[in-house]
Design a protein around this motif. Structure first.
Motif, short mmCIF file in Angstrom:
data_model
loop_
_atom_site.label_atom_id
_atom_site.label_comp_id
_atom_site.label_asym_id
_atom_site.label_seq_id
_atom_site.Cartn_x
_atom_site.Cartn_y
_atom_site.Cartn_z
N THR A 146 0.83 -1.21 0.00
CA THR A 146 0.00 0.00 0.00
C THR A 146 0.87 1.26 0.00
N PHE A 147 0.43 2.26 -0.77
CA PHE A 147 1.16 3.51 -0.91
C PHE A 147 0.17 4.68 -0.84
N LEU A 148 0.60 5.80 -0.29
CA LEU A 148 -0.23 7.00 -0.29
C LEU A 148 -0.18 7.63 -1.68
N SER A 149 -1.34 7.80 -2.29
CA SER A 149 -1.40 8.35 -3.65
C SER A 149 -0.81 9.76 -3.71
N SER A 150 -0.96 10.51 -2.62
CA SER A 150 -0.47 11.89 -2.59
C SER A 150 1.05 11.98 -2.68
N ASP A 151 1.75 10.88 -2.35
CA ASP A 151 3.22 10.87 -2.43
C ASP A 151 3.72 10.66 -3.85
N HIS A 152 2.79 10.39 -4.77
CA HIS A 152 3.19 10.06 -6.14
C HIS A 152 2.35 10.87 -7.13
N PRO A 153 2.70 12.13 -7.31
CA PRO A 153 1.90 13.04 -8.16
C PRO A 153 1.80 12.61 -9.62
N ARG A 154 2.72 11.75 -10.09
CA ARG A 154 2.70 11.35 -11.50
C ARG A 154 1.81 10.15 -11.78
N LEU A 155 1.14 9.64 -10.77
CA LEU A 155 0.23 8.51 -10.98
C LEU A 155 -0.94 8.94 -11.87
N PRO A 156 -1.55 8.02 -12.61
CA PRO A 156 -2.73 8.36 -13.41
C PRO A 156 -3.84 8.92 -12.53
N GLU A 157 -4.63 9.82 -13.07
CA GLU A 157 -5.68 10.49 -12.30
C GLU A 157 -6.67 9.48 -11.71
N SER A 158 -6.99 8.44 -12.46
CA SER A 158 -7.94 7.43 -11.98
C SER A 158 -7.41 6.71 -10.74
N VAL A 159 -6.09 6.55 -10.65
CA VAL A 159 -5.47 5.89 -9.50
C VAL A 159 -5.46 6.84 -8.30
N LYS A 160 -5.21 8.14 -8.56
CA LYS A 160 -5.12 9.13 -7.49
C LYS A 160 -6.47 9.45 -6.86
N GLU A 161 -7.56 8.95 -7.43
CA GLU A 161 -8.88 9.17 -6.84
C GLU A 161 -8.99 8.51 -5.47
N ASN A 162 -8.21 7.45 -5.26
CA ASN A 162 -8.19 6.77 -3.96
C ASN A 162 -7.02 7.28 -3.11
N THR A 163 -7.28 7.49 -1.85
CA THR A 163 -6.24 7.97 -0.94
C THR A 163 -5.07 7.01 -0.87
N VAL A 164 -5.38 5.72 -0.82
CA VAL A 164 -4.34 4.69 -0.73
C VAL A 164 -4.38 3.82 -1.98
N LEU A 165 -3.22 3.65 -2.60
CA LEU A 165 -3.06 2.76 -3.74
C LEU A 165 -2.64 1.39 -3.21
N THR A 166 -3.42 0.36 -3.60
CA THR A 166 -3.11 -1.00 -3.15
C THR A 166 -2.68 -1.86 -4.33
N LEU A 167 -1.48 -2.43 -4.22
CA LEU A 167 -0.95 -3.31 -5.25
C LEU A 167 -0.89 -4.74 -4.70
N ARG A 168 -1.34 -5.68 -5.50
CA ARG A 168 -1.28 -7.10 -5.11
C ARG A 168 -0.12 -7.77 -5.84
N ILE A 169 0.73 -8.45 -5.10
CA ILE A 169 1.84 -9.19 -5.71
C ILE A 169 1.29 -10.46 -6.33
N THR A 170 1.56 -10.64 -7.63
CA THR A 170 1.03 -11.80 -8.37
C THR A 170 2.10 -12.85 -8.67
N ASN A 171 3.35 -12.46 -8.59
CA ASN A 171 4.44 -13.40 -8.86
C ASN A 171 5.73 -12.86 -8.24
N VAL A 172 6.59 -13.76 -7.79
CA VAL A 172 7.85 -13.36 -7.15
C VAL A 172 8.98 -14.23 -7.68
#
Length: 387
Positions: A146-172
């Motif tokens: 999880t990341f704060l969207s506000s810390d990453h101003p270059r994220l797409p606008e649709s992603v920045k609509e949420n306060t917290v960006l959640t990424l799921r790890i699919t492979n390691v």
């Protein structure tokens, strides 16, 4: 391709611009400057070649950057465009930092690799580990970053609509992970609170899955559609009463004590509201990442314009029921199977003429509950879409 781009981006940063270059010469200058001198600071003056270090302490080398673990990820979102972004991350052990890049393909020949999350040291933004720094033990298939969207101003606008960006790890990259993991990181230090949370959620999920297995696909897809309709503000957040009412409406029985325990876990922020997507994933569970990867692959094939939704007409054109067991046995025709599929899918959609990624995923999420074997599920999904 992504790994090469990461190395190029971080090795090409010039040593000459490192702030450490000023330290030695600045100290020498200070010793010669009188107390009342008005000379400009060293950073505003020219630095000669013999005062410039070839290498500074913070200089990254190919050897340092090679101690990394690569992982694939996806954004947890009902927005189809965001959910289907192809993300590749790297965790660097020399400073416990991570970076995430997005891989894009345009047609057959054009590709692009761009930073999505800049290289830095990050911490959990949700859950029991909120505020704790990410480390190797946090990298496993199914883990959320999880990341704060506000810390990453270059994220797409649709992603920045949420306060917290959640990424799921699919492979390691398990080989790299095992080679870099130390004895102290061999086992994930799950706290008693986390273990108790998992135990409560699993008990509720097992109970509801048993109820859903007996009642078919339409219950879960109907629940998703109902929660979406309750979201009048369009921010994905609903309150406790909305969730209780939805479970009651679809006759999904959860005891009062179990629901209260569940709500304490879901509403960890204490604001009285929760995302309905998180609610569904937590209370019912979700298919594993292996299955989910094929759902995304099927949707990406249908959504060739990458708009995040597909028209019913396009779905009807692409769906092939020729190899359906009931068609092969002669109990149903191809047209009957296709009509039944489209009717069920339409019932799950908020719009009659198109299907969003979230609605497409909900359909296969509910289908997945009744199929035990992963390969059986993949076969059921891949055959009609030709993937």
């Amino acid at each position: 391709m992504v790994a090469e781009q990461v190395m190029i981006d971080h090795l090409s940063r010039a040593v000459i611009s490192d702030p450490e270059q000023n330290l030695t010469s600045e100290k020498q200058e200070i010793s010669h400057i009188l107390p009342d001198s008005k000379l400009a600071p060293i950073r505003f003056r020219k630095r000669t070649l013999h005062e410039t270090k070839i290498r500074t302490q913070s200089t990254l080398t190919e050897n340092i950057l090679s101690h990394k673990v690569q992982f694939d990820g996806r954004i947890i979102s009902r927005n189809g465009r965001d959910a289907c972004r192809e993300l590749v991350g790297f965790f660097f052990t020399h400073d416990q930092s991570l970076t995430i890049y997005e891989y894009r393909q345009f047609g057959k020949n054009r590709t692009n690799v761009l930073p999505f999350i800049q290289k830095n040291i990050y911490c959990h933004q949700r859950g029991r580990r909120k505020g704790k720094q990410y480390r190797l033990a946090d990298l496993y298939v199914g883990a959320n970053l999880t990341f704060l969207s506000s810390d990453h101003p270059r994220l797409p606008e649709s992603v920045k609509e949420n306060t917290v960006l959640t990424l799921r790890i699919t492979n390691v990259d398990w080989r790299a992970l095992d080679s870099l993991r130390t004895d102290s990181e061999e086992h994930d230090d799950v706290t008693s609170e986390e273990a108790n949370d998992r135990k409560i959620l699993k008990a509720i999920q097992d109970l509801l899955k048993e109820q859903l297995r007996k009642r078919g696909v339409r219950i879960l897809t109907g629940l998703g559609k109902h929660l979406q309709q309750l979201d009048k503000e369009g921010n994905g957040l609903l309150d406790k009463a909305d969730f209780k009412q939805a479970l009651k409406l679809f006759r999904l029985e959860v005891s009062e004590n179990d629901f209260e325990s569940f709500w304490l876990i879901l509403n960890s922020s204490g604001n009285g509201r929760a995302d309905y997507g998180e609610f569904k994933r937590a209370i019912i569970g979700e298919m594993n990442e292996y299955r989910k990867s094929f759902v995304r692959k099927a949707f990406m094939k249908l959504d060739f314009n990458k708009t995040g939704s597909v028209s019913i007409i396009d779905i009807s054109k692409c769906y092939c029921a020729k190899m359906h067991p009931q068609v092969i046995s002669g109990h149903s025709t191809e047209e009957e199977i296709k009509s039944s599929f489209l009717e069920t899918l339409k019932d799950a959609c908020s719009k009659s003429d198109e299907v969003s990624y979230g609605e497409f995923e909900d359909y296969y999420e509910s289908l997945s509950i009744g199929i035990v074997d992963d390969e059986d599920f993949v076969n059921v999904l891949c055959t009609p879409w030709g993937i």
